[in-house]
Enzyme design. Structure first.
Site, PDB file in Angstrom:
ATOM      1  N   ASP A   1       0.836  -1.199   0.000  1.00 48.72           N
ATOM      2  CA  ASP A   1       0.000   0.000   0.000  1.00 48.72           C
ATOM      3  C   ASP A   1       0.873   1.253   0.000  1.00 48.72           C
ATOM      4  OD1 ASP A   1      -2.453   1.600   0.444  1.00 48.72           O
ATOM      5  OD2 ASP A   1      -1.626   1.885   2.432  1.00 48.72           O
TER       6      ASP A   1
ATOM      7  N   GLU B   1      -2.083  -5.316  -3.607  1.00 49.42           N
ATOM      8  CA  GLU B   1      -1.109  -4.587  -2.782  1.00 49.42           C
ATOM      9  C   GLU B   1      -0.081  -5.541  -2.177  1.00 49.42           C
ATOM     10  OE1 GLU B   1      -3.546  -0.670  -1.309  1.00 49.42           O
ATOM     11  OE2 GLU B   1      -3.678  -2.464  -0.069  1.00 49.42           O
TER      12      GLU B   1
END
Length: 225
Positions: free
Chosen positions: A44, A116
């Protein structure tokens, strides 16, 4: 034995030195204690950095507010889930029996987290340059299509405007559950729209993300009814 990840590796144009990282990236917390939440946390951050740089470079004259909205639109769960579907990730994610039975391989939040996590795994395996190359490959077309003249509205804003235009009361958002450890919490938020007698529950890594997911589900329900 045929490697089930061959197609994925070709799509992202990357070969792992440590195959265990990819396996972990594709393992949901419902399936094993060695799951992908920490990799997702890392991915992320890397994704946000790279996308911010690409948007910054592409639009040298735009103010911070518009750059922020463009970046947010590219890294939001809905966009990441679309990327995951383009990669056919759903069938590769290892889920526990409960998630498997409830269709977890189709859920936006699980798909987005896997994207992610893969980025985080590549970063650990080979560093920022390799992770950046993968992000560029996955997001190049979307970045090319960015138009600063198009006003990007998030799901909560869209829902609010829909209700206001009909002189209805605004929705109420309540956190119904928080699970996971401090570094990898999952929030569950209920979006209640009394005027429409609608309630939808959304999940995300933060309250904000969970609220957006819940609002999105309400909007989808409105469109389908």
């Amino acid at each position: 034995m045929i490697n089930p990840h061959i197609k994925l590796l070709k799509q992202i144009d990357y070969q792992f030195k440590d195959d265990a990282l990819l396996k972990q990236a594709l393992t949901h917390r419902s399936a094993s204690k060695k799951h992908n939440e920490r990799l997702e946390f890392l991915g992320d951050a890397v994704l946000g950095l790279v996308i911010a740089q690409r948007v910054y470079e592409k639009f040298p004259d735009l103010p911070e507010g518009k750059l922020t909205r463009m970046r947010s639109n590219l890294v939001k769960g809905e966009t990441l889930a679309k990327v995951a579907r383009e990669l056919d990730l759903g069938g590769l994610i290892k889920l526990g029996p409960g998630e498997l039975k409830s269709g977890g391989h189709r859920r936006d939040s699980i798909l987005a987290d896997a994207v992610e996590a893969i980025i985080g795994a590549i970063y650990l395996d080979a560093g920022l340059e390799s992770a950046t190359a993968t992000i560029d490959k996955l997001f190049a077309e979307r970045i090319t299509k960015l138009d600063p003249k198009v006003q990007i509205k998030d799901n909560k804003t869209q829902l609010q405007e829909y209700l206001q235009s009909r002189q209805m009361a605004l929705p109420d958002y309540q956190v119904s559950n928080i699970s996971g450890k401090d570094h990898a919490q999952t929030f569950t938020v209920i979006c209640d729209v009394p005027a429409l007698k609608l309630q939808q529950s959304g999940e995300g890594r933060s309250r904000r993300i969970a609220e957006q997911e819940a609002a999105k589900l309400v909007l989808e329900k409105i469109k389908n009814d």
